[in-house]
Design a protein around this motif. Structure first.
Motif, PDB file in Angstrom:
ATOM      1  N   LEU A 194     -15.959  -1.688 -11.750  1.00 59.36           N
ATOM      2  CA  LEU A 194     -15.740  -1.755 -13.515  1.00 59.36           C
ATOM      3  C   LEU A 194     -17.057  -1.196 -14.050  1.00 59.36           C
ATOM      4  O   LEU A 194     -16.667  -0.511 -15.321  1.00 59.36           O
ATOM      5  CB  LEU A 194     -15.917  -3.355 -13.833  1.00 59.36           C
ATOM      6  N   ARG A 195     -17.937  -1.166 -13.499  1.00 63.42           N
ATOM      7  CA  ARG A 195     -19.134  -0.416 -14.409  1.00 63.42           C
ATOM      8  C   ARG A 195     -18.865   1.230 -14.275  1.00 63.42           C
ATOM      9  O   ARG A 195     -19.097   1.748 -15.542  1.00 63.42           O
ATOM     10  CB  ARG A 195     -20.536  -0.618 -13.292  1.00 63.42           C
TER      11      ARG A 195
ATOM     12  N   ASP B  88     -26.566   2.746 -19.113  1.00 64.09           N
ATOM     13  CA  ASP B  88     -25.739   3.515 -18.354  1.00 64.09           C
ATOM     14  C   ASP B  88     -25.056   4.750 -19.170  1.00 64.09           C
ATOM     15  O   ASP B  88     -25.004   5.888 -18.881  1.00 64.09           O
ATOM     16  CB  ASP B  88     -24.608   2.684 -17.942  1.00 64.09           C
ATOM     17  N   SER B  89     -24.699   4.501 -20.518  1.00 67.59           N
ATOM     18  CA  SER B  89     -23.952   5.523 -21.508  1.00 67.59           C
ATOM     19  C   SER B  89     -24.878   6.747 -21.393  1.00 67.59           C
ATOM     20  O   SER B  89     -24.585   7.830 -21.546  1.00 67.59           O
ATOM     21  CB  SER B  89     -23.413   4.848 -22.643  1.00 67.59           C
TER      22      SER B  89
ATOM     23  N   TYR C 131     -20.968   6.332  -8.422  1.00 71.27           N
ATOM     24  CA  TYR C 131     -20.459   5.360  -7.897  1.00 71.27           C
ATOM     25  C   TYR C 131     -21.047   4.662  -6.772  1.00 71.27           C
ATOM     26  O   TYR C 131     -21.284   3.571  -6.585  1.00 71.27           O
ATOM     27  CB  TYR C 131     -18.890   5.485  -7.419  1.00 71.27           C
ATOM     28  N   ALA C 132     -21.589   5.867  -5.793  1.00 71.74           N
ATOM     29  CA  ALA C 132     -22.208   5.245  -4.620  1.00 71.74           C
ATOM     30  C   ALA C 132     -23.598   4.485  -5.014  1.00 71.74           C
ATOM     31  O   ALA C 132     -23.807   3.637  -4.501  1.00 71.74           O
ATOM     32  CB  ALA C 132     -22.649   6.576  -3.910  1.00 71.74           C
ATOM     33  N   PHE C 133     -24.171   5.189  -6.048  1.00 71.91           N
ATOM     34  CA  PHE C 133     -25.360   4.347  -6.707  1.00 71.91           C
ATOM     35  C   PHE C 133     -25.402   3.056  -7.135  1.00 71.91           C
ATOM     36  O   PHE C 133     -25.753   1.966  -6.854  1.00 71.91           O
ATOM     37  CB  PHE C 133     -26.154   5.449  -7.568  1.00 71.91           C
ATOM     38  N   PHE C 134     -24.089   2.877  -7.737  1.00 71.84           N
ATOM     39  CA  PHE C 134     -23.575   1.346  -8.347  1.00 71.84           C
ATOM     40  C   PHE C 134     -23.507   0.465  -7.128  1.00 71.84           C
ATOM     41  O   PHE C 134     -23.626  -0.634  -7.198  1.00 71.84           O
ATOM     42  CB  PHE C 134     -22.363   1.672  -9.227  1.00 71.84           C
ATOM     43  N   ARG C 135     -22.581   1.117  -6.173  1.00 73.97           N
ATOM     44  CA  ARG C 135     -22.096   0.322  -5.133  1.00 73.97           C
ATOM     45  C   ARG C 135     -23.380   0.045  -4.173  1.00 73.97           C
ATOM     46  O   ARG C 135     -23.389  -1.251  -3.846  1.00 73.97           O
ATOM     47  CB  ARG C 135     -21.485   1.131  -4.373  1.00 73.97           C
TER      48      ARG C 135
END
Ligand code: ZN
Length: 380
Positions: free
Chosen positions: A280-281, A207-208, A255-259
């Motif tokens: 949190l991610r 992710d980083s 964020y939308a991708f994570f969600r």
């Protein structure tokens, strides 16, 4: 262009019992399928990011036909990256669906931006319904443009996350020590001796890596600049030259991708997954992004500024998704992820990292020789 398939991707697909998804052919009238566009963009992006990938056959990228919001990376005769078809379909659908929510992005429809003829009712007249003609349901071009740009950033994050797994040695390490199958986002090393804490640290590392690459490109291309004026009319955000809107929408897309990934994991009833939930991610990535932007001179924002931007964007994405799913927005749950858990989580990653780093050292590749980015970006 898709007539000659490389074997590396086919082998990886076969090992997982998957079949390749080929983009449908273009239709008359210049209609090109979104998978074809994404495939071409991804190949170009990979070639741009590393000389190894720019060489003919240097990397094998493609899609798998599957209903999971998933992706995998594998290393055999070359690097292999695969995104599942459902990931693309779901992400594309969401980005376009979000644009139908007038209340979420009222500022896009400003008459001064669109001109009298193409503009929908001006701000303040949002709830006046025209009785003479039924709503066409069509999305205005400027909304379509924003949807496309958000989708592009989200898929770039997905792609760069897989590159991170390869470039930072995760795939080689897991192949050697645990599981010869491709490294999948959902169900990694299922039924194998997979240490969850270590898997979490690897996901954070990927992710980083992805966040640095995505923000590097955001700085360079400033893709959302044209939406600045409208965005800043309705949002009080910390200003950062002409990059404010690009930072904001980059966070929104990530964020939308994570969600959506969370949603897919919940639907699949996954008990163990190595990624924390979306809020949190996202929070865990804040310090990485703030540090790289500061170090490279891309931004003048302070850490608290970044937090305001990222939480505003994340909350708006969360609100949009909740609205589309007809569930209540839990803003407190979103915010609570930012108030301590992120530090605990990063602390846990670092502990696993002490064990992982010496093992990864054997496989980690050097700085990327990229055409368009300073190589120091990857040295973090
Ligand atoms: Zn991953």
């Amino acid at each position: 262009m898709m007539t000659c398939h490389d074997n590396a991707l086919d082998e990886a697909l076969k090992s997982l019992g998957l079949i390749r998804f080929d983009p449908p052919a273009p239709k008359p009238g210049g209609l090109v399928h979104v998978f074809q566009i994404l495939g071409e963009l991804s190949h170009a992006r990979l070639a741009d990011i590393a000389e190894e990938y720019a060489a003919p056959g240097g990397v094998d990228f493609g899609f798998a036909e599957h209903r999971e919001f998933n992706a995998f990376a594998q290393r055999s005769s070359k690097d292999v990256i695969c995104i599942y078809s459902s990931t693309v379909r779901t992400m594309w659908s969401l980005c376009n669906a979000v644009m139908t929510i007038r209340e979420i992005f009222p500022w896009i429809d400003d008459v001064d931006r669109l001109g009298e003829n193409s503009a929908p009712p001006a701000k303040g007249e949002l709830f006046f319904v025209q009785q003479t003609s039924a709503a066409s349901g069509e999305i205005e071009p400027i909304r379509r443009k924003l949807a496309t740009a958000l989708f592009d950033v989200a898929m770039d994050f997905a792609l760069m996350h897989e590159v991170g797994h390869l470039w930072n040695g995760h795939v080689d390490l897991l192949r050697q020590e645990i599981d010869p199958l491709p490294l999948r986002e959902m169900r990694p090393g299922e039924a194998k001796g997979f240490d969850l804490a270590e898997a979490q640290a690897l996901e954070f590392d990927a992710d980083s890596f992805a966040a640095q690459k995505v923000f590097a490109r955001a700085y360079r291309e400033n893709q959302f600049k044209e939406f600045s004026e409208g965005l800043l009319k309705d949002h009080r955000l910390p200003l950062d030259g002409d990059h404010t809107a690009t930072w904001y929408f980059t966070w929104f897309a990530i964020y939308a991708f994570f969600r959506l990934f969370d949603e897919a994991c919940a639907a699949a009833d996954l008990q163990k997954r190595p990624q924390p939930r979306a809020a949190l991610r996202q929070a865990c990535l804040l310090s990485t992004v703030a540090a790289v932007c500061d170090r490279q001179g891309w931004s003048k924002l302070t850490m608290p500024n970044w937090e305001v931007l990222a939480t505003a964007a994340g909350l708006e994405a969360e609100g949009a998704i909740c609205r589309l799913r007809r569930v209540a927005l839990d803003a407190n749950a979103f915010r609570s992820a930012w108030q301590g858990p992120a530090f605990d989580q990063i602390e846990a990653y670092l502990q696993s990292w002490d064990v992982l780093a010496p093992r990864l050292k054997l496989f980690k590749r050097g700085a990327m020789q990229a055409k368009s980015e300073p190589s120091s970006v990857t040295d973090a």
